[in-house]
Design a protein around this motif. Structure first.
Motif, mmCIF file in Angstrom:
data_model
loop_
_atom_site.group_PDB
_atom_site.id
_atom_site.type_symbol
_atom_site.label_atom_id
_atom_site.label_comp_id
_atom_site.label_asym_id
_atom_site.label_seq_id
_atom_site.Cartn_x
_atom_site.Cartn_y
_atom_site.Cartn_z
ATOM 1 N N LEU A 1 0.620 3.111 3.506
ATOM 2 C CA LEU A 1 1.137 2.621 4.786
ATOM 3 C C LEU A 1 2.176 3.598 5.327
ATOM 4 O O LEU A 1 3.057 4.057 4.595
ATOM 5 C CB LEU A 1 1.778 1.248 4.616
ATOM 6 C CG LEU A 1 0.877 0.014 4.693
ATOM 7 C CD1 LEU A 1 1.683 -1.226 4.324
ATOM 8 C CD2 LEU A 1 0.248 -0.155 6.070
ATOM 9 N N PHE B 1 -1.922 4.361 8.346
ATOM 10 C CA PHE B 1 -2.062 4.903 6.994
ATOM 11 C C PHE B 1 -2.076 6.430 7.044
ATOM 12 O O PHE B 1 -2.544 7.026 8.018
ATOM 13 C CB PHE B 1 -3.346 4.405 6.335
ATOM 14 C CG PHE B 1 -3.432 2.906 6.226
ATOM 15 C CD1 PHE B 1 -2.823 2.233 5.186
ATOM 16 C CD2 PHE B 1 -4.120 2.169 7.187
ATOM 17 C CE1 PHE B 1 -2.894 0.849 5.090
ATOM 18 C CE2 PHE B 1 -4.202 0.785 7.100
ATOM 19 C CZ PHE B 1 -3.580 0.119 6.056
ATOM 20 N N PRO C 1 -7.810 3.331 3.276
ATOM 21 C CA PRO C 1 -6.695 2.435 2.975
ATOM 22 C C PRO C 1 -6.735 1.094 3.699
ATOM 23 O O PRO C 1 -6.255 0.093 3.160
ATOM 24 C CB PRO C 1 -5.473 3.256 3.381
ATOM 25 C CG PRO C 1 -5.900 4.671 3.218
ATOM 26 C CD PRO C 1 -7.340 4.682 3.636
ATOM 27 N N SER D 1 0.854 -1.202 0.000
ATOM 28 C CA SER D 1 0.000 0.000 0.000
ATOM 29 C C SER D 1 0.879 1.237 0.000
ATOM 30 O O SER D 1 1.761 1.373 0.861
ATOM 31 C CB SER D 1 -0.933 0.039 1.218
ATOM 32 O OG SER D 1 -1.601 1.289 1.302
#
Length: 430
Positions: free
Chosen positions: A123, A172, A182, A120
């Protein structure tokens, strides 16, 4: 909640001709209009409990907007009905249930380079470091992490799925709070490396486990206690059936993974293409860690999922064929859903787009409940959760000050379509 007289006016307002009481008239002379004849078509089961007059109001909307016995398709002019899934069609969250099942069964694969930042773009460094420390580098990239036995790794995953590390640091950052969540997207990223058929099998296994569990059950993932059961709401299953019988094109728009939503929607008789969710990019027959874009945001940018304004985007794009940034804009009334149902802030935009009726399952979400209780255009219906309902919110929702979440995560007042501020609203349906 609105008074009975106001709710009667709501029914009249559906089309200008539906009569709920004698106070509803078709003209200035006060003559009562005839209620629609629903005797030859399906209506909602009177044996299933709804709050107040919600069942009757929904029946009237369906009779007015639907066509008995027609197989509905938007492409042929059928009215569209949209449902959120988690905590709207079912109690609890199927995305979480599937992620938990995968963690308990060693189905999460080591990311590329054992670098969690590849899973991601949102992150935080703290989350990347925490996952790396907990899950280690011993397993080769693409190999299954032993999360059934590695409790530290499992616990860190569960914590990040809930937006923070096990040490309580944000997991996130740097995203548009009106277009994505997210943590929801990361639940889909955890499926990376598996084929769509494998993910569907995991979803079915999780579905079987959660439906078989005792109502109210919890489960232990790692060492963390989480929800351990899911239930279909009979009232919503009945509503879906009745809408379809009356010619509505019924579809799901969820912030859970699309392959998972499609498995659960089978129970309601919905074809796969009528169940929309977070869409993973598939390459060479397997899911990547990236997502299909929307509204001119490219595939792999991972910044739009069906969440708040992202739900409108996906509906406009997939159902109505709108491409580019215009997919984020509200369409003309004759090109929008007639009915919508949801339970949380993720649903507030697509609910507001509905032109006929908007069913809100009350989970005490401030921004959504501000809109629902304000009911400025007489289209909102509020119903307590059908199973284990929330208690009444102790204080009025802070609509005038901090119930709205801006794109940058800041808080502010909730506004009506005309720009005016919604006053604080008391919780009256619980």
């Amino acid at each position: 909640m609105k008074s009975f007289r106001t709710r009667a006016a709501w029914a009249c307002a559906l089309s200008g001709v539906i009569a709920l009481t004698a106070s509803c008239s078709s003209g200035g002379d006060g003559a009562a209009a005839a209620a629609p004849d629903t005797s030859s078509c399906a209506v909602l089961d009177p044996g299933l409990e709804w709050f107040g007059e919600n069942r009757q109001l929904l029946d009237r909307m369906i009779a007015e907007k639907g066509t008995c016995g027609v197989d509905g398709d938007v492409a042929n002019g059928a009215p569209l009905a949209l449902f959120d899934w988690d905590n709207t069609v079912v109690k609890n969250d199927i995305g979480s249930a599937t992620a938990y099942w995968m963690i308990k069964n060693d189905k999460i694969l080591q990311p590329e380079g054992a670098d969690w930042a590849t899973t991601s773009r949102f992150l935080t460094p703290d989350a990347v470091a925490a996952l790396g420390a907990a899950c280690g580098t011993e397993v080769a990239p693409g190999g299954p992490l032993p999360t059934r036995s590695d409790l530290d790794c499992a616990d860190e995953m569960v914590a990040v799925l809930d937006d923070e590390t096990t040490s309580g640091k944000p997991a996130f950052a740097g995203y548009d709070h009106r277009r994505t969540k997210p943590a929801y997207a990361w639940a889909v990223a955890l499926m990376g490396g598996h084929s769509p058929d494998e993910v569907a099998d995991y979803a079915r296994a999780a579905r079987t486990e959660n439906l078989a569990a005792q109502e109210g059950a919890e489960q232990t993932v790692g060492t963390t206690q989480v929800d351990g059961y899911v239930r279909y709401y009979p009232q919503i299953a009945d509503l879906v059936k009745v809408l379809r019988t009356n010619g509505f094109d019924v579809r799901i728009i969820s912030a859970s993974a699309e392959p998972v939503v499609r498995v659960w929607a089978e129970e309601l008789g919905l074809a796969p293409e009528r169940a929309m969710g977070v869409r993973p990019v598939v390459e060479n027959g397997v899911l990547t860690r990236h997502l299909v874009g929307c509204g001119g945001v490219g595939d792999g940018e991972d910044s739009v999922i069906p969440y708040i304004d992202g739900k409108r985007c996906q509906v406009n794009e997939v159902v109505f064929g709108v491409s580019g940034p215009a997919a984020f804009d509200q369409l003309p009334a004759d090109r929008r859903q007639v009915f919508a149902a949801g339970d949380s802030v993720t649903d507030v935009t697509f609910l507001g787009d509905a032109t006929g009726a908007r069913l809100v399952i009350n989970r005490n979400n401030a921004e959504l409940m501000c809109n629902a209780y304000d009911n400025s255009d007489e289209r909102w219906l509020v119903n307590p959760m059908f199973l284990d309902p929330k208690e009444r919110a102790a204080e009025p929702y802070p609509c005038s000050t901090k119930a709205f979440t801006a794109a940058d995560g800041g808080k502010g007042a909730v506004h009506r379509a005309d720009g005016s501020v919604i006053e604080d609203q008391a919780d009256t349906v619980y």
